[in-house]
Scaffold this active site. Sequence first.
Site, short mmCIF file in Angstrom:
data_model
loop_
_atom_site.label_atom_id
_atom_site.label_comp_id
_atom_site.label_asym_id
_atom_site.label_seq_id
_atom_site.Cartn_x
_atom_site.Cartn_y
_atom_site.Cartn_z
CE1 TYR A 150 -4.25 2.62 0.68
CE2 TYR A 150 -2.86 3.51 2.48
CZ TYR A 150 -4.08 2.98 0.73
OH TYR A 150 -5.18 3.84 1.36
CE LYS A 154 -3.59 5.08 -1.98
NZ LYS A 154 -4.48 5.45 -2.25
#
Length: 244
Positions: A150, A154
């Site tokens: 993640y 991002k």
Amino acid sequence: MPTTDLSANQARNVLVTGGNRGIGLAIARAFVDAGDNVVITHRSGEPPEGLQGVTCEVTDSASVDAAFTAAEEIFGGPVEVLVANAGITRDTLLMRMSDDDFDSVIDTNLAGAFRCARRAVTGMIRKRRGRIVLISSVVGLYGSPGQANYAASKSGLVGLARSISRELGGRGITANVVAPGFIETEMTAVLPEEQKKAYLATIPAGRFATPEEVASVVRFVASDDAAYVTGAVIPVDGGLGMGH
């Protein structure tokens, strides 16, 4: 000289990916409240009440193209503001993370935003104006145990936005990143009380943000007032990631 500002007195065509719940829904409603024309994307089911939606799987270029085409038919023109918000998590510690855990998060969160931005700029270039807002996370700047996939997805949005800014800044197109911290959503509501307290202790503001506070920042970077803001990373995290 080309006009680069989006008229504050004219409704704009806004597409919000993953706009059916949480932060994405708050963003979509904020643009609607401002008088803009809004379409959200969702993977299944029906759009929330009062919003127009198109189905889209951001991991599939053909699906992205079809969603944009459907949105353009609803708008009667090209997308002028793209908010790339669609994302997933598959949290697990690095040693236990499978290739699929990693690849699927990158494919949705980062490559999905790329696919949407690539499709959006075709219309923006013709109009010589546009706003692209990529929804990242404080985790992308700060890191987090169990979220290597993640965080990588991002943080990658920063490089994507800055490359778009350098390529298309002269066409009146801006690309920025908004990086929320802990937000009051369904996900944080189910956290154990002790875990909530531990998180809150790390946030200088001493509270979680509301989705509407994130939406306000997104609306700002999509506005005329932010016409000279591009390639920026704007945290909405109560000071959690300051310095990162």
